[in-house]
Design a protein around this motif. Structure first.
Motif, PDB file in Angstrom:
ATOM      1  N   ARG A 451       0.834  -1.200   0.000  1.00 49.37           N
ATOM      2  CA  ARG A 451       0.000   0.000   0.000  1.00 49.37           C
ATOM      3  C   ARG A 451       0.869   1.252   0.000  1.00 49.37           C
ATOM      4  NH1 ARG A 451      -4.969  -1.455   3.944  1.00 49.37           N
ATOM      5  NH2 ARG A 451      -5.862   0.312   2.851  1.00 49.37           N
ATOM      6  N   GLY A 452       0.358   2.301  -0.656  1.00 48.09           N
ATOM      7  CA  GLY A 452       1.035   3.581  -0.658  1.00 48.09           C
ATOM      8  C   GLY A 452       2.177   3.708  -1.633  1.00 48.09           C
ATOM      9  N   GLY A 453       2.449   2.678  -2.410  1.00 49.47           N
ATOM     10  CA  GLY A 453       3.536   2.720  -3.370  1.00 49.47           C
ATOM     11  C   GLY A 453       3.043   3.013  -4.779  1.00 49.47           C
ATOM     12  N   ALA A 454       3.999   3.007  -5.720  1.00 45.37           N
ATOM     13  CA  ALA A 454       3.680   3.241  -7.126  1.00 45.37           C
ATOM     14  C   ALA A 454       4.540   2.311  -7.968  1.00 45.37           C
ATOM     15  CB  ALA A 454       3.934   4.696  -7.504  1.00 45.37           C
ATOM     16  N   VAL A 455       3.877   1.523  -8.822  1.00 43.23           N
ATOM     17  CA  VAL A 455       4.575   0.552  -9.657  1.00 43.23           C
ATOM     18  C   VAL A 455       4.240   0.826 -11.119  1.00 43.23           C
ATOM     19  CG1 VAL A 455       4.988  -1.896 -10.095  1.00 43.23           C
ATOM     20  CG2 VAL A 455       4.367  -1.138  -7.810  1.00 43.23           C
ATOM     21  N   THR A 456       5.267   0.831 -11.963  1.00 42.41           N
ATOM     22  CA  THR A 456       5.092   1.062 -13.395  1.00 42.41           C
ATOM     23  C   THR A 456       5.693  -0.100 -14.172  1.00 42.41           C
ATOM     24  OG1 THR A 456       5.184   3.468 -13.129  1.00 42.41           O
ATOM     25  CG2 THR A 456       5.635   2.605 -15.315  1.00 42.41           C
ATOM     26  N   PHE A 457       4.915  -0.622 -15.127  1.00 43.64           N
ATOM     27  CA  PHE A 457       5.397  -1.633 -16.058  1.00 43.64           C
ATOM     28  C   PHE A 457       5.322  -1.054 -17.467  1.00 43.64           C
ATOM     29  CE2 PHE A 457       3.635  -3.928 -12.444  1.00 43.64           C
ATOM     30  CZ  PHE A 457       4.621  -4.854 -12.160  1.00 43.64           C
ATOM     31  N   GLN A 458       6.462  -1.020 -18.175  1.00 41.02           N
ATOM     32  CA  GLN A 458       6.499  -0.527 -19.544  1.00 41.02           C
ATOM     33  C   GLN A 458       7.050  -1.622 -20.445  1.00 41.02           C
ATOM     34  OE1 GLN A 458       8.868   3.042 -19.400  1.00 41.02           O
ATOM     35  NE2 GLN A 458       7.254   4.252 -18.455  1.00 41.02           N
ATOM     36  N   ASN A 459       6.230  -2.039 -21.414  1.00 40.68           N
ATOM     37  CA  ASN A 459       6.642  -3.053 -22.389  1.00 40.68           C
ATOM     38  C   ASN A 459       7.149  -4.324 -21.703  1.00 40.68           C
ATOM     39  OD1 ASN A 459       6.128  -1.236 -24.594  1.00 40.68           O
ATOM     40  ND2 ASN A 459       8.072  -0.241 -24.122  1.00 40.68           N
ATOM     41  N   CYS A 460       6.418  -4.753 -20.682  1.00 43.46           N
ATOM     42  CA  CYS A 460       6.776  -5.967 -19.946  1.00 43.46           C
ATOM     43  C   CYS A 460       5.842  -7.111 -20.326  1.00 43.46           C
ATOM     44  CB  CYS A 460       6.696  -5.711 -18.440  1.00 43.46           C
ATOM     45  SG  CYS A 460       7.920  -4.530 -17.824  1.00 43.46           S
ATOM     46  N   HIS A 461       6.283  -8.331 -20.059  1.00 44.56           N
ATOM     47  CA  HIS A 461       5.462  -9.527 -20.247  1.00 44.56           C
ATOM     48  C   HIS A 461       5.310 -10.201 -18.892  1.00 44.56           C
ATOM     49  CE1 HIS A 461       4.842 -13.751 -22.218  1.00 44.56           C
ATOM     50  NE2 HIS A 461       3.738 -13.258 -21.700  1.00 44.56           N
ATOM     51  N   LEU A 462       4.059 -10.346 -18.458  1.00 43.89           N
ATOM     52  CA  LEU A 462       3.784 -10.953 -17.151  1.00 43.89           C
ATOM     53  C   LEU A 462       3.079 -12.290 -17.333  1.00 43.89           C
ATOM     54  CD1 LEU A 462       3.190  -7.591 -16.849  1.00 43.89           C
ATOM     55  CD2 LEU A 462       3.093  -8.313 -14.462  1.00 43.89           C
ATOM     56  N   ARG A 463       3.689 -13.329 -16.836  1.00 43.90           N
ATOM     57  CA  ARG A 463       3.038 -14.637 -16.709  1.00 43.90           C
ATOM     58  C   ARG A 463       2.825 -14.901 -15.213  1.00 43.90           C
ATOM     59  NH1 ARG A 463       6.572 -18.105 -17.723  1.00 43.90           N
ATOM     60  NH2 ARG A 463       8.320 -16.722 -18.190  1.00 43.90           N
ATOM     61  N   ALA A 464       2.177 -13.945 -14.574  1.00 47.20           N
ATOM     62  CA  ALA A 464       1.992 -13.973 -13.126  1.00 47.20           C
ATOM     63  C   ALA A 464       0.733 -13.195 -12.774  1.00 47.20           C
ATOM     64  CB  ALA A 464       3.197 -13.341 -12.428  1.00 47.20           C
TER      65      ALA A 464
END
Length: 643
Positions: A451-464
């Motif tokens: 909580r309270g954080g910030a996450v950025t994914f750019q051009n990623c592949h997630l198998r999760a």
């Protein structure tokens, strides 16, 4: 005074209100078999019962509360159905103590039983559900014994502000939301209950107090317990084979005594913040760690962790351990040891991992100072990386693979930027940190942020599976071989754009709170495209194709869809069972059932198209609050009733 028996129907009073007007305190009103329609207000201490036994008499109303209790009445063996949106099947209000005995209460539109204004009813051996909400207690109390809560679209029991009541010997099954929610300022006692888990936490404490004794929580996809704020106490309780964590702690005060966690899919205990004490507890056969502590203040006394897939005690935060033991787990731990974060050393700048530098990433992290860049040469690194420093992890060449299949491949307590790295294993980003991932791969099973954080994914592949409790930004990403994206908390803000979700094994989007924006996203071949239970959603250019079940399902919250296209759904293209929604220029095409199925809630459809579906294009419950403007239905298997 002698009690009279007044008969309704079969030669007696014409209807129940007439009998109530004639009744005196203490009288019994018997209802002949059949269906009685209309709102009923009981303002005298009388008894209502069927003439010929359980299941023979049904009360229902399409307007307002079906049965309102304003006196110390007793209601036995009736079927009570609430059909009015925003109302309850049974409303109990005022400083009274009525009884509800062996009744069946249904409220597909809203609340089964609502208790208000200092009322303290006894509800005994009743069946509550199907209902959108089972029981809601507001500034009131009472006792609820031997009941079955089943087929609730959202929460089975909501303990709202000012409530203080007991639920005992009850069974909870087939829930669409939480079995129990204790909101701020509420107190609920749960004694000897059986909870079958649902899609989210069975018991959630978000500011109130919940005490659980001698109960069992089993099955379902979510955790057994979740506490954000407030107080949770559990004593002699069993948690078995839940799909998430045994208990997920992100705040508040927690005490578990003599509790056994067996076969949890996540850690038996996952603690991120707050204060917790565990006395004589066991964590057995978890698919992950037994006791995982990444934040907060924790104390373990005579606890045992054994036969877990990960560590018995995974301690990334200083804790107190007294007479604890750990054995037979998949990874060794150092029970009783603290300070597991890497030590820092002098020096700063760029640190190289590979043949020309540090042997492992963890060695480089341990030597690094906050702000350092760690460059990783191509190769396969079999280790878990933990850090509480601000670092920059960079691949210098391909491929760079970091693998830790039985534990966290990445566990971060400090800000991070990572680029070009493939992670295999669980990822945990603790409360309040900022993380940016560019051109990375994630091989699961979970990526979770605090909580309270910030996450950025750019051009990623997630198998999760991706679960967020803070701010999330995804751009140009793909997700596959996953159970999808989970936005779970009120403070979540998620912005998803130009992404593709392919072959998701559950719902691609599961939104139970927060604010989510979806722009130009494609979902292909998921079990379901999108679930909205609560919070706010804005979706523009959403395309959902070939889902096993529904394309879009709405049970609550507020949704605004523009230009959505749903094709080839295994069931309805759009299923509306609650909430407030708008659809503009949206399409539902080629579904196995109706294009737009409107059961409950408030919705407006403008210039929408439903075609080539096997049932109606627009199928509407006659009690739904729906406005359909300039819409087109063509080529469907059945004609529309309300268009």
């Amino acid at each position: 005074m002698r009690s009279d028996v007044l008969l309704v129907g079969d030669g007696g009073f014409a209807d129940l209100p007439a009998a109530l007007r004639s009744a005196r305190p203490g009288d019994v009103i018997e209802l002949a078999p059949g269906h009685h329609d209309g709102e009923v207000v009981v303002d005298k201490p009388v008894e209502l019962r069927p003439q010929q036994g359980p299941g023979t008499v049904t009360l229902s109303s399409s307007t307002g509360n079906t049965l309102m209790l304003l006196a110390d009445a007793t209601v036995r063996e009736l079927v009570i159905i609430g059909n009015a949106w925003g109302a309850a099947a049974v409303e109990v209000t005022g400083p009274i103590a009525p009884k509800l005995v062996e009744c069946e209460v249904r409220a597909p539109s809203h609340i089964g039983i609502r208790v208000r204004a200092n009322a303290k009813p006894e509800v005994l051996d009743c069946r509550i559900g199907p209902a959108l909400h089972g029981l809601r207690v507001e500034s009131a109390g009472g006792e609820y014994w031997g009941c079955v809560f089943t087929d609730t679209g959202l929460d089975s029991i909501t303990a709202a502000v000012g409530s203080d009541f007991t639920v005992a010997d009850c069974r909870f099954t087939r829930q669409g939301g939480h079995a129990v929610v204790a909101q701020r300022g509420a107190v609920i006692m749960l004694h000897k209950n059986d909870f079958e888990g649902g899609p989210v936490a069975a018991i959630k404490v978000s500011g109130g107090r919940a005490e659980v004794w001698e109960s069992t929580v089993h099955g379902g996809a979510g955790p057994a317990f979740e506490i954000e704020h407030g107080v949770l106490r559990a004593d002699r309780t069993r948690v078995e084979s839940v799909g998430g964590e045994g208990v997920l702690i992100s705040g508040g005060q927690v005490l578990f005594a003599a509790t056994r966690f067996t076969g949890t899919h996540g850690p038996a205990v996952w603690m991120m913040a707050g204060r917790a004490r565990f006395d004589e507890c066991e964590a057995i056969d978890s698919d992950r760690d037994g006791f995982l502590v990444v934040g907060g203040q924790a104390e373990f006394v005579r606890c045992v962790a054994h036969n877990n897939a990960g560590q018995g005690f995974s301690l990334l935060q200083r804790v107190s351990l007294t007479d604890c033991s750990s054995f037979g787990n998949g990874s060794p731990d150092e029970v009783g040891q603290t300070g597991l974060f890497p030590r820092t050393s002098t020096g700063a700048g760029v640190r190289r991992v590979g043949p020309n530098g540090y042997r492992t990433i963890s060695e480089a992290v341990e030597a690094a100072e906050a702000g350092d860049v760690i460059e990783i040469e191509p190769g396969e690194y079999r280790e878990g990386v933990g850090s509480n420093k601000a670092l920059d992890l960079r691949a210098v060449g391909e491929p760079v693979r970091v693998i830790c299949e039985n534990d966290f491949v990445l566990s971060l307590g400090g800000d991070v930027t990572a680029a070009g790295i493939a992670f295999t294993g669980a990822v945990w980003l603790t409360n309040g940190i900022t993380a940016v991932f560019e051109n990375c791969e994630f091989g699961g099973p979970t990526v979770s942020s605090g909580r309270g954080g910030a996450v950025t994914f750019q051009n990623c592949h997630l198998r999760a599976e991706l679960t967020v409790a803070g701010k999330l930004t995804m751009s140009g990403c793909t997700m596959s071989e996953s159970t999808g994206l989970r936005v779970m908390h009120e403070e979540c803000v998620a912005d998803i754009s130009d992404c593709t979700f392919d072959g998701i094994t559950d719902s691609a989007f599961f939104l139970s709170d927060g604010r989510t924006t979806i722009t130009d996203v494609t979902v292909r071949g998921a079990t379901s495209g999108l679930h909205l239970y609560n919070g706010t959603l804005t979706a523009t250019g959403l395309t959902i194709t070939d889902t096993v079940r529904h394309g879009i399902e709405i049970y609550g919250g507020m949704g605004d869809f523009s230009g959505a296209v749903i094709t080839g759904s295994g069931r309805e293209g759009v299923l509306l069972q609650g909430g407030v929604t708008t659809f503009e220029q949206c399409q539902a095409v080629g579904g196995a059932e109706a294009g737009f199925q409107i059961v409950f809630g408030t919705t407006t459809l403008t210039r929408c198209v439903a075609k080539d579906n096997q049932r109606e294009g627009f199928r509407q419950n006659d009690k739904a609050n729906a406005t359909i403007v300039d819409c087109d239905s063509t080529g469907n298997g059945s004609p529309d009733t309300y268009l």
